[in-house]
Design an enzyme around this catalytic site. Structure first.
Site, PDB file in Angstrom:
ATOM      1  N   ALA A  75     -66.832  90.250 -70.119  1.00  0.00           N
ATOM      2  CA  ALA A  75     -65.892  90.280 -69.000  1.00  0.00           C
ATOM      3  C   ALA A  75     -64.444  90.131 -69.459  1.00  0.00           C
ATOM      4  CB  ALA A  75     -66.245  89.200 -67.976  1.00  0.00           C
ATOM      5  N   ASN A 155     -65.543  80.441 -61.480  1.00  0.00           N
ATOM      6  CA  ASN A 155     -66.438  79.863 -62.484  1.00  0.00           C
ATOM      7  C   ASN A 155     -66.425  78.345 -62.520  1.00  0.00           C
ATOM      8  OD1 ASN A 155     -63.771  80.816 -63.422  1.00  0.00           O
ATOM      9  ND2 ASN A 155     -64.266  79.677 -65.267  1.00  0.00           N
ATOM     10  N   GLN A 183     -69.130  85.877 -62.490  1.00  0.00           N
ATOM     11  CA  GLN A 183     -69.979  84.817 -61.922  1.00  0.00           C
ATOM     12  C   GLN A 183     -70.700  85.278 -60.658  1.00  0.00           C
ATOM     13  OE1 GLN A 183     -70.541  81.784 -63.246  1.00  0.00           O
ATOM     14  NE2 GLN A 183     -69.000  81.796 -64.856  1.00  0.00           N
ATOM     15  N   SER A 203     -70.213  90.320 -67.026  1.00  0.00           N
ATOM     16  CA  SER A 203     -70.514  89.706 -68.320  1.00  0.00           C
ATOM     17  C   SER A 203     -72.020  89.529 -68.461  1.00  0.00           C
ATOM     18  CB  SER A 203     -69.825  88.347 -68.407  1.00  0.00           C
ATOM     19  OG  SER A 203     -70.266  87.657 -69.546  1.00  0.00           O
ATOM     20  N   GLY A 204     -72.580  89.874 -69.622  1.00  0.00           N
ATOM     21  CA  GLY A 204     -74.025  89.745 -69.836  1.00  0.00           C
ATOM     22  C   GLY A 204     -74.511  88.307 -69.874  1.00  0.00           C
ATOM     23  N   HIS A 205     -73.765  87.449 -70.592  1.00  0.00           N
ATOM     24  CA  HIS A 205     -74.319  86.113 -70.859  1.00  0.00           C
ATOM     25  C   HIS A 205     -74.172  85.143 -69.690  1.00  0.00           C
ATOM     26  CE1 HIS A 205     -70.627  83.643 -71.877  1.00  0.00           C
ATOM     27  NE2 HIS A 205     -70.095  84.859 -71.954  1.00  0.00           N
ATOM     28  N   THR A 244     -68.800 102.333 -81.566  1.00  0.00           N
ATOM     29  CA  THR A 244     -70.242 102.578 -81.496  1.00  0.00           C
ATOM     30  C   THR A 244     -70.882 101.643 -80.481  1.00  0.00           C
ATOM     31  OG1 THR A 244     -70.226 103.253 -83.800  1.00  0.00           O
ATOM     32  CG2 THR A 244     -72.363 102.626 -82.874  1.00  0.00           C
ATOM     33  N   CYS A 331     -63.394  76.921 -71.689  1.00  0.00           N
ATOM     34  CA  CYS A 331     -62.123  77.133 -72.371  1.00  0.00           C
ATOM     35  C   CYS A 331     -61.201  75.943 -72.201  1.00  0.00           C
ATOM     36  CB  CYS A 331     -61.419  78.363 -71.818  1.00  0.00           C
ATOM     37  SG  CYS A 331     -62.543  79.607 -71.283  1.00  0.00           S
TER      38      CYS A 331
HETATM   39  C1  PLP Z   1     -67.271  83.815 -68.555  1.00  0.00           C
HETATM   40  C2  PLP Z   1     -66.231  84.448 -67.716  1.00  0.00           C
HETATM   41  C3  PLP Z   1     -65.384  85.418 -68.244  1.00  0.00           C
HETATM   42  C4  PLP Z   1     -65.441  85.828 -69.701  1.00  0.00           C
HETATM   43  O1  PLP Z   1     -66.597  86.579 -69.936  1.00  0.00           O
HETATM   44  P1  PLP Z   1     -67.026  86.932 -71.439  1.00  0.00           P
HETATM   45  O2  PLP Z   1     -68.162  87.889 -71.235  1.00  0.00           O
HETATM   46  O3  PLP Z   1     -67.449  85.646 -72.059  1.00  0.00           O
HETATM   47  O4  PLP Z   1     -65.869  87.557 -72.106  1.00  0.00           O
HETATM   48  C5  PLP Z   1     -64.444  85.987 -67.417  1.00  0.00           C
HETATM   49  N1  PLP Z   1     -64.346  85.629 -66.134  1.00  0.00           N
HETATM   50  C6  PLP Z   1     -65.159  84.717 -65.575  1.00  0.00           C
HETATM   51  C7  PLP Z   1     -65.012  84.375 -64.142  1.00  0.00           C
HETATM   52  C8  PLP Z   1     -66.122  84.093 -66.352  1.00  0.00           C
HETATM   53  O5  PLP Z   1     -66.909  83.169 -65.803  1.00  0.00           O
END
Ligand code: PLP
Length: 387
Positions: A75, A155, A183, A203-205, A244, A331
């Site tokens: 993200a 978040n 989120q 965001s995947g994670h 890639t 962060c």
């Molecule tokens: C975690 C998060 C991001 C950053 O995402 P990444 O995939 O870790 O770069 C950005 N915005 C929000 C609201 C998030 O919770």
């Protein structure tokens, strides 16, 4: 080995779902091909897998076509590509971007960079719940405004923004609407058509996919959105994101989306019951507790509370062997700076340092919830006794 603490920091990251890992594994080994080298079977099978994943991602946000999705590293990168890309591409139309105070740093710092390079950036304040005033938003639009960037779900405090109203305001004024939905996607229903979203970051994670993979939805019709690229190279992903393709990550993201789409409604009910119960238990044990964020317009799996007089660092430390929770976003936890989100909703520095965030997730079971509630309450009373 001692039991690991219960993980309740799912806004910072989620474990990769074992079903996602299983889907990814062949793409590291026998199906390792480059999705851009389709003159042979290795590349073709990688390209096919990417095609499936693009469809899965498009489907969960009701994007009209899989081609509306580009894959990124997360993200953060999606937010950068969207905001910097619009600012440069539409520079001839205007130089004004609107965002709000509770955004993730990946949006705020990108906008700060724009301001440092001479663009005009408006950072709107939010109310006590973390919501922008829609009238203030509308009146901040000028004929030089090119983009509104407001996140769907916060978040830290879980507040869900009135994105459909924001989309309407943006489009009434011919302004593009970007939303950081890291989120939100996979947690609450998202529909880029109904809401009127032009650009959306994933965001995947944050949704049981792997780290280092994400996506950006880029509207191709009504209106057609164009972006100036920020990464140059082989021209992959319609030229918006050269490099890639991370095929295993992309397969993981697609699979994570398919699972979330099936399971999110059930999860929401379960998480809502638990966060409601947790807040009620805290209120009973500690009547001065304050809820951070909106009482109803909030993510079901988020609970962020201020416990006046209880230093959150001390509480988190006391709980560390039983429970992994956080005082805010990942962060900001390494710095002593109070959360910019909590300050934006009117919490004092002291209150911000007395706030803790619980993020629930897929692997939590009822027994763990009960033990979490008990431990938190017990340790609050420990802290009060030694004061
Ligand atoms: C975690 C998060 C991001 C950053 O995402 P990444 O995939 O870790 O770069 C950005 N915005 C929000 C609201 C998030 O919770």
């Amino acid at each position: 080995m001692a039991a690991r603490p219960i993980y309740m920091d799912y806004h910072a990251t989620t474990p990769t779902d074992p079903r996602v890992v299983e889907a990814m594994l062949p793409y590291f080994t026998e199906r390792f091909g480059n999705a851009g080298s389709i003159d042979h079977v290795y590349g073709a099978e990688a390209a096919d897998a990417v095609k499936v994943a693009r469809k899965q991602v498009a489907h969960i946000i009701n994007a009209p076509a899989p081609e509306d999705i580009i894959f990124t590293s997360g993200a953060t990168e999606s937010n950068n590509i969207a905001i910097l890309g619009v600012a440069e591409q539409y520079a001839g139309k205007g130089d004004h971007v609107i965002t709000c105070a509770t955004e993730h740093k990946a949006v705020l710092d990108t906008c700060k960079h724009l301001a440092a390079t001479g663009k005009d950036v408006t950072v709107l304040p939010v109310d006590e719940y973390g919501i922008v005033d829609l009238e203030a938003l509308e009146s901040s639009i000028t004929d030089r405004t090119v983009l509104i960037s407001i996140m769907t779900a916060n978040n830290e405090i879980g507040t869900i923004a009135p994105v459909a109203e924001i989309g309407k305001i943006a489009h009434d004024h011919g302004v593009l609407f970007h939303t950081d939905a890291a989120q939100a996607v996979g947690h609450i229903p998202m529909d880029v058509e109904r809401i009127g979203i032009d650009l959306l970051s994933i965001s995947g994670h944050k949704i049981y996919g792997p780290k280092g993979i994400g996506a950006l939805y880029i509207r191709r019709r009504n209106p057609k959105v164009k972006l100036s690229p920020v990464v140059f190279g082989g021209g992959q992903e319609r030229g918006y994101r050269s490099g890639t393709l991370n095929v295993p990550g992309i397969v993981g993201l697609g699979t994570a989306m398919e699972i979330a789409e099936k399971e999110m409604a059930e999860e929401e009910v379960r998480f809502r019951a638990w966060t409601t119960e947790m807040l009620e238990a805290f209120r009973e044990a500690y009547p001065s507790v304050l809820l951070n964020g909106h009482p109803t317009q909030r993510l079901a799996h988020n609970l962020n509370v201020c416990l006046p007089g209880v230093e959150s660092k001390a509480l988190i430390h006391l709980l560390k062997d039983e429970l992994s929770i956080s005082s805010g976003s990942a962060c900001t936890t390494t710095s002593v700076e109070p959360s910019h989100v909590l300050l934006s909703i009117g919490r004092t520095v002291k209150e911000a340092h007395s706030s803790v965030r619980f993020g629930l997730g897929r692997d939590i079971i009822d027994r763990q919830m009960q033990s979490c509630i008990e431990s938190v309450i017990l340790n609050i009373s420990h802290i009060q006794k030694i004061k």
